[in-house]
Design a protein around this motif. Structure first.
Motif, mmCIF file in Angstrom:
data_model
loop_
_atom_site.group_PDB
_atom_site.id
_atom_site.type_symbol
_atom_site.label_atom_id
_atom_site.label_comp_id
_atom_site.label_asym_id
_atom_site.label_seq_id
_atom_site.Cartn_x
_atom_site.Cartn_y
_atom_site.Cartn_z
ATOM 1 N N SER A 67 4.248 2.212 -10.091
ATOM 2 C CA SER A 67 3.671 3.527 -9.883
ATOM 3 C C SER A 67 3.360 4.202 -11.213
ATOM 4 O O SER A 67 2.354 4.895 -11.343
ATOM 5 N N HIS B 71 0.826 -1.225 0.000
ATOM 6 C CA HIS B 71 0.000 0.000 0.000
ATOM 7 C C HIS B 71 0.854 1.266 0.000
ATOM 8 O O HIS B 71 0.387 2.318 -0.388
ATOM 9 N N GLY C 73 0.184 2.561 -12.123
ATOM 10 C CA GLY C 73 -0.876 2.926 -11.175
ATOM 11 C C GLY C 73 -1.292 4.374 -11.314
ATOM 12 O O GLY C 73 -2.485 4.706 -11.274
ATOM 13 N N PHE D 40 0.930 2.785 -3.288
ATOM 14 C CA PHE D 40 -0.287 3.538 -3.588
ATOM 15 C C PHE D 40 -0.237 4.935 -2.951
ATOM 16 O O PHE D 40 -0.534 5.931 -3.599
#
Lengths: 319, 500
Positions: B367, B20, B370, B23
């Motif tokens: 990333s 996480h 994402g 994120f």
């Protein structure tokens, strides 16, 4: 970094009483690092949490890089001597501008010295497969020996190079301008230059990996087996070549605050966690209290002032 | 290439319970990317204290997550407002913004998201391929090679200004003049700085870029009035995103070339993202069959620089991974996070800290992907910005931008520089002088000068002899010659075609 200090400042201002509250309870202590990320930064940021615990205050490391550390130095020097601004000083680096005749806005003799954190002896390194084996060979290449230097000529390592080579009467050239001490070491490995004077601690990983080889160390007794010291080669004066990381506050810092800070640094450097960090990252501590720091710095300044004339002459030719 | 290590890192990522953090990093990176003036370096600097108590691998996830996300965040502002969120996104404005004005913002954002993600993946692959050769590559580039590289970049950009070569050279010289303010990095001598401490380290790059691209654009908008997208082009939802995503694969040669340029330039310390994306853009425009369509909303003009922009992130780690010596501001910050966690960066960093390094590489790659997904979800609402009346938009953006520039270093001088460059930039737009050459000259000026001086010192002034003895340098000289001859070759060919 700035943002963080503003946030913590804002938080503290909300709960702030009258400014007369006892130090260090009412404001965060700014710990100025006059450089970007690197060795100095690592020391300050690792020490800060330990200091916070010991002093019961917020300690905010703040990078104020620029002009070879001079902008950060000016910031500390001009701050109010209330114990809420302290800074790291690179010594003897910060003595150099004044010695070679550049105008500076701080007077090292007036600073409030708090503690020495570390002292790295310098060493002279060449590329691992270089044909050069000794200082004498480096001196007699039939052409000037080349060294790499970080930034302009007043880098401490370049100063040490100039003093040694000029006094020994060896022809030399310094290729300055490398962006960091690491880049200057890389210049040796890549073959841009013959040699580099660098803190021994920072060279160690590259010695272990077989990239560079030491010709000598600037120590009294060598800490690296089979590598001679400069004293053994008959130039005992040069054992003073090294890099000290020192904490100091603006002139006129009250004695009680200075002593509490000094005590906090001493305690922090003895904590198990920091000692472990120091060992693992090869960033050794060399703690001195404030009195010891004052005399060490005075001795250091005297040592380099002796070479003032020589340095000014050498620089005239090089610029 | 060591895919074993990569799959270990992947297993750890899934099993560690730290994923996480990537994120969180993405959210931080996108935010810092979108706001002009703030960028990846700022995000990393602010994250350092947060990582104190974390596991080092988790810290790398967080840092890598933010590093890979800033460039897509910045491209959204570039496309929608003609204001690059981070300096490397400046090249994306040239075609991204015209697309927005034609009501095709969705197309551009879709393309940018896909190009960023793909660029990130290609960057990862190329990094893994070259890691075993990293040392040899870095040893190839000494001072003379750096000098020739910067010359090559400058010439390539000047040639790419197409038809405005003279004006490009003028602003390029102006850029060099500004770059030489401050302390000479070789001699330590002060130049053009007077008594102003602020100028000792030269005119700082981020405020100049932000002023020149963000503030100037806002001035231009304010003087024009209305809103960015006129009524007739307005749509209630972001359409064309999917077409935009497809367009990246349709123009896969440009995707690959952009990524390749990003990788190569990213790996060379001192050149950086701005050069990578401009170079990718100009090479796409130059080799196109319809160069005149660039600057008017050609989707390739979005794909090439954004692919380069993300591909450079992985490659910029190369000197850090090979020697423990940072080659960029961002990798310096990454290494200092490692030092804080008791890891000593050195030549054996890849062996001793492979968990952290491969974790970081994975985080940057994930990333990039994402950020594109999160960004696409948010883009619908962000697009509404372009319908806002200029009277409201301009003061808000200028305030946010100048505040960001101030917060960066806390120096009032930065705000002044940003404002002055905003006006200069506006005048350059108004009188049609290219800003591109100015910026590239400013970015490269110091490296160029430093490498030149160092080469002259090493070779005792015998530069030609020095270059002649170095194969890499000779190759670069050939490239320079080819770049200079390219326009002549093209006009010869088109002349022949016309006469036939």
């Amino acid at each position: 970094m700035k943002l963080l200090s503003y946030v913590s400042l804002a938080l503290l201002v909300l709960g702030m009483g009258p400014a007369t509250a006892a130090w260090p309870d009412d404001k965060p202590i700014k710990f100025i690092i006059p450089f970007g990320p690197g060795g100095f930064d690592a020391y300050a940021r690792t020490l800060a949490p330990a200091l916070e615990k010991i002093l019961g205050a917020v300690v905010v490391p703040e990078n104020v890089p620029g002009a070879g550390g001079r902008i950060g130095a000016n910031t500390v020097y001009r701050a109010r001597p209330d114990g809420y601004t302290i800074g790291l000083w690179s010594m003897p680096g910060m003595t150099m501008p004044a010695i070679v005749g550049e105008r500076v806005r701080y007077d090292l003799n007036k600073l409030s010295w708090i503690a020495q954190l570390s002292y790295d002896a310098y060493a002279l390194a060449v590329k691992a497969d270089s044909p050069i084996r000794t200082l004498e060979e480096l001196c007699n290449l039939g052409r000037p020996a080349t060294f790499s230097g970080q930034g302009g000529f007043t880098e401490t390592a370049s100063i040490a190079t100039v003093i040694m080579m000029a006094e020994l009467g060896c022809p030399y050239k310094i290729v300055t301008g490398y962006q960091s001490s690491g880049q200057a070491t890389l210049a040796v490995m890549r073959g841009d230059v013959d040699a580099r004077v660098n803190p021994l601690g920072s060279l160690m990983p590259y010695i272990k990996s077989g990239d560079v080889r030491l010709l000598l160390t600037f120590e009294r007794e060598t800490s690296v087996p089979e590598v001679p010291t400069i004293a053994e080669l008959g130039h005992a004066d040069y054992v003073n070549f090294g890099l000290a990381r020192v904490v100091a506050g603006p002139p006129g810092l009250p004695d009680d605050i200075r002593d509490r800070l000094s005590g906090a640094f001493a305690e922090a450097m003895q904590s198990e966690k920091l000692l472990e960090w120091s060992q693992k990252t090869n960033n050794p501590f060399a703690p001195l209290d404030s009195q010891q720091t004052v005399s060490a710095m005075q001795e250091m300044m005297r040592f380099y002032e002796n070479y003032g004339e020589l340095l000014r002459m050498e620089f005239k030719g090089k610029r | 290439m060591d895919f074993g290590l990569l799959s270990d890192a992947f297993t750890e990522l899934i099993g560690s319970g730290h994923s996480h953090y990537i994120f969180f990093g993405v959210l931080v990176g996108l935010t810092f990317g979108v706001i002009p003036g703030l960028g990846g370096t700022t995000a990393l600097a602010l994250l350092i204290p947060v990582t104190y108590t974390m596991d080092p691998v988790a810290a790398m996830y967080l840092a890598g997550g933010s590093m890979g996300a800033t460039s897509f965040g910045g491209s959204m502002t570039a496309i929608l407002l003609n204001t690059p969120g981070t300096p490397p996104n400046a090249a994306t404005t040239f075609d991204g913004y015209p697309l927005t004005r034609q009501g095709k913002a969705g197309l551009a954002i879709g393309a940018s998201a896909t190009a960023s993600a793909m660029g990130g993946l290609i960057g990862l692959l190329s990094l893994l391929l070259v890691i075993p050769l990293a040392r040899n590559i870095i040893y190839l580039f000494g001072p003379p090679e750096f000098f020739l590289l910067t010359v090559l970049c400058l010439i390539a950009i000047a040639v790419a200004t197409m038809g405005k070569l003279l004006r490009g050279l003028i602003t390029g010289c102006f850029g060099l003049m500004v770059a030489f303010v401050g302390m000479d990095s070789v001699s330590g001598e002060l130049r053009y700085a007077g008594e102003i401490d602020y100028l000792w380290d030269g005119v700082p790059l981020v405020p100049v870029l932000t002023g020149m691209f963000a503030v100037s654009q806002m001035l231009a908008l304010a003087l024009k009035g209305g809103s960015i997208v006129s009524e007739e082009h307005r749509k209630t939802k972001l359409s064309g995103v999917f077409t935009g995503m497809q367009s990246v694969f349709r123009h896969w040669t440009h995707l690959l070339r952009g990524s390749a340029i990003g990788t190569v330039i990213g790996a060379i310390p001192g050149l950086g993202g701005v050069v990578a994306s401009f170079f990718a853009y100009s090479s796409a425009a130059q080799t196109s069959r319809e160069p005149e369509s660039f600057g008017k909303g050609n989707i390739i003009g979005v794909i090439a620089p954004e692919a380069a922009n993300n591909a450079k992130d992985g490659a910029s780690l190369l000197p850090a991974v090979a020697f423990g010596i940072p080659g960029s501001a961002e990798s310096a910050l990454l290494l200092s996070i490692l030092i804080l966690h008791g890891i000593e960066p050195g030549p054996s960093i890849l062996v001793e800290s492979q968990r952290e390094i491969y974790g970081l590489i994975l985080a940057i790659t994930f990333s990039a992907v994402g950020a594109s997904i999160v960004g696409l979800i948010g883009a619908r609402w962000l697009m509404l910005i372009t319908y806002v009346k200029v009277q409201v938009l301009v003061p808000v953006v200028i305030t946010v931008t100048l505040t960001a520039v101030y917060v960066l270093e806390g120096k009032l001088g930065d705000v002044v520089v940003c404002g002055v460059m905003g006006v200069v930039g506006y005048l350059m737009i108004r009188f049609d002088y290219p800003r591109l050459t100015f910026i590239i000259a400013l970015v490269l000026g110091r490296t160029m000068e430093q490498a030149f001086h160092q080469s002259m010192i090493i070779s005792d002034g015998n530069m030609y002899g020095y270059i002649a003895g170095r194969p890499t340098a000779i190759v670069l000289v050939v490239f320079i010659a080819l770049t200079l001859l390219f326009p002549a070759f093209r006009s010869y060919r088109s002349m022949k075609k016309n006469s036939a």
